[in-house]
Design an enzyme around this catalytic site. Sequence first.
Site, PDB file in Angstrom:
ATOM      1  N   LEU A  15      -6.712  -1.656 -20.586  1.00  0.00           N
ATOM      2  CA  LEU A  15      -7.560  -0.882 -19.673  1.00  0.00           C
ATOM      3  C   LEU A  15      -8.726  -1.720 -19.162  1.00  0.00           C
ATOM      4  CD1 LEU A  15      -7.581   2.521 -21.602  1.00  0.00           C
ATOM      5  CD2 LEU A  15      -6.193   1.879 -19.640  1.00  0.00           C
ATOM      6  N   SER A  16      -8.750  -3.005 -19.534  1.00  0.00           N
ATOM      7  CA  SER A  16      -9.852  -3.872 -19.103  1.00  0.00           C
ATOM      8  C   SER A  16      -9.977  -3.968 -17.579  1.00  0.00           C
ATOM      9  CB  SER A  16      -9.695  -5.273 -19.695  1.00  0.00           C
ATOM     10  OG  SER A  16      -9.886  -5.221 -21.081  1.00  0.00           O
ATOM     11  N   LYS A  66      -5.679 -14.531 -29.492  1.00  0.00           N
ATOM     12  CA  LYS A  66      -7.110 -14.743 -29.779  1.00  0.00           C
ATOM     13  C   LYS A  66      -7.366 -15.991 -30.618  1.00  0.00           C
ATOM     14  CE  LYS A  66      -8.570 -10.007 -29.126  1.00  0.00           C
ATOM     15  NZ  LYS A  66      -9.316  -8.845 -29.611  1.00  0.00           N
ATOM     16  N   GLY A 137      -5.623 -10.047 -36.021  1.00  0.00           N
ATOM     17  CA  GLY A 137      -6.485 -10.891 -35.206  1.00  0.00           C
ATOM     18  C   GLY A 137      -7.937 -10.450 -35.132  1.00  0.00           C
ATOM     19  N   VAL A 138      -8.183  -9.146 -35.095  1.00  0.00           N
ATOM     20  CA  VAL A 138      -9.558  -8.681 -34.848  1.00  0.00           C
ATOM     21  C   VAL A 138     -10.330  -8.454 -36.156  1.00  0.00           C
ATOM     22  CG1 VAL A 138      -9.152  -6.171 -34.792  1.00  0.00           C
ATOM     23  CG2 VAL A 138     -10.861  -7.174 -33.268  1.00  0.00           C
TER      24      VAL A 138
HETATM   25  P1  ATR Z   1      -1.516 -10.319 -35.937  1.00  0.00           P
HETATM   26  O1  ATR Z   1      -1.308 -10.057 -37.392  1.00  0.00           O
HETATM   27  O2  ATR Z   1      -0.406 -11.121 -35.302  1.00  0.00           O
HETATM   28  O3  ATR Z   1      -2.872 -10.826 -35.587  1.00  0.00           O
HETATM   29  P2  ATR Z   1      -2.339  -7.766 -35.025  1.00  0.00           P
HETATM   30  O4  ATR Z   1      -1.673  -6.828 -34.088  1.00  0.00           O
HETATM   31  O5  ATR Z   1      -3.672  -8.278 -34.709  1.00  0.00           O
HETATM   32  O6  ATR Z   1      -1.313  -8.943 -35.227  1.00  0.00           O
HETATM   33  O7  ATR Z   1      -2.398  -7.129 -36.483  1.00  0.00           O
HETATM   34  C1  ATR Z   1      -1.552  -6.182 -36.899  1.00  0.00           C
HETATM   35  C2  ATR Z   1      -2.090  -5.603 -38.209  1.00  0.00           C
HETATM   36  O8  ATR Z   1      -1.510  -4.323 -38.403  1.00  0.00           O
HETATM   37  C3  ATR Z   1      -1.751  -6.438 -39.417  1.00  0.00           C
HETATM   38  O9  ATR Z   1      -2.761  -6.287 -40.369  1.00  0.00           O
HETATM   39  C4  ATR Z   1      -0.441  -5.782 -39.855  1.00  0.00           C
HETATM   40  O10 ATR Z   1      -0.110  -5.975 -41.215  1.00  0.00           O
HETATM   41  P3  ATR Z   1       0.755  -7.281 -41.654  1.00  0.00           P
HETATM   42  O11 ATR Z   1      -0.219  -8.399 -41.722  1.00  0.00           O
HETATM   43  O12 ATR Z   1       1.314  -6.899 -42.965  1.00  0.00           O
HETATM   44  O13 ATR Z   1       1.794  -7.463 -40.584  1.00  0.00           O
HETATM   45  C5  ATR Z   1      -0.763  -4.340 -39.630  1.00  0.00           C
HETATM   46  N1  ATR Z   1       0.416  -3.488 -39.487  1.00  0.00           N
HETATM   47  C6  ATR Z   1       1.156  -3.315 -38.373  1.00  0.00           C
HETATM   48  N2  ATR Z   1       2.157  -2.425 -38.582  1.00  0.00           N
HETATM   49  C7  ATR Z   1       2.023  -2.017 -39.887  1.00  0.00           C
HETATM   50  C8  ATR Z   1       2.727  -1.096 -40.726  1.00  0.00           C
HETATM   51  N3  ATR Z   1       3.778  -0.402 -40.260  1.00  0.00           N
HETATM   52  N4  ATR Z   1       2.299  -0.925 -41.998  1.00  0.00           N
HETATM   53  C9  ATR Z   1       1.242  -1.606 -42.479  1.00  0.00           C
HETATM   54  N5  ATR Z   1       0.526  -2.492 -41.738  1.00  0.00           N
HETATM   55  C10 ATR Z   1       0.908  -2.698 -40.454  1.00  0.00           C
END
Ligand code: ATR
Length: 274
Positions: A15-16, A66, A137-138
């Site tokens: 939405l940026s 990021k 990432g965040v």
């Molecule tokens: P990235 O890890 O590549 O930076 P992100 O979208 O910034 O991606 O982070 C996704 C976060 O949501 C992660 O902490 C991820 O957990 P994992 O490190 O175990 O992948 C978490 N996440 C996403 N789907 C999940 C789920 N179904 N159950 C638990 N954690 C989930």
Amino acid sequence: MKKYLVIGNPIGHSLSPLIHNHWMKKYRLFGSIYEKRKVEEKDLKNIVKEIRDDEIIGVNVTVPFKKLIIPFLDELHPTAKKTESVNTLFKVKNKVVGYNTDEPGFAQTMWELFPDKDYKILASLKRKNIFVLGAGGVTSSIIYTLEQRGAKVFLSNRTKKKAEELKKKYTEIDVLDWGKRPPVCDVVINTTSIGLTSNERIDIDFNDCNGDKNKLFYDLTYNPKETNFLKEARLRGNNTMNGQKMFLNQAIHAFNLWTNITPKIDDEVVKLLD
Ligand code: ATR
């Protein structure tokens, strides 16, 4: 034409452009345009070159780039360096610099939520136990704010190794197994992407979490407005807040870097996000 971009993959949900184009019009920056572009990792080098060559003025960087963008930059702002997370690019004195405006965006949101009587944010978060879910990432921007403000942070991520990696950087955190929760917590912050799709839920039992219904459940997701994490917390009687304010605050900081203007959050901008 002054061109600005948000890059990511996927990028359709961003939405940026709505927000920044609204401000560009409002503050009469005629000839400026903000677009979204879906890119691959191999395109990052060229994006930085486009900034160096003044073909693009400013860029926002979102998932999953990021951290991946960092090797292509000339310089990092200290917060971007500490968090290893860059969400804003801008050329300063011929160098393409990476900034992290998520961190001040989150810090400002926390300050608005927990203002101390004498506006000493350091004191206001110091008393809080904060349970952070996720290590994506965040998350490092969130922990940086909390650590700087002296909060006690408990961190849990499905992939525990990623939480332990963060602990190497932020020593004052306790890492918990996924599914466990700390004995006490005042604020629970969801930084995971669970909730972006409507039927996913976090399988942690928050019932009777310290017996205090007044604690705050905060989700960085703002679309959908109420994730299952927030809905379940609301039904338990807890306070809830989504990530809309942080999203707007990080956008304000980026817009200010690029234009020197600090935009106001008005009703119109909030309506754009609804
Ligand atoms: P990235 O890890 O590549 O930076 P992100 O979208 O910034 O991606 O982070 C996704 C976060 O949501 C992660 O902490 C991820 O957990 P994992 O490190 O175990 O992948 C978490 N996440 C996403 N789907 C999940 C789920 N179904 N159950 C638990 N954690 C989930």
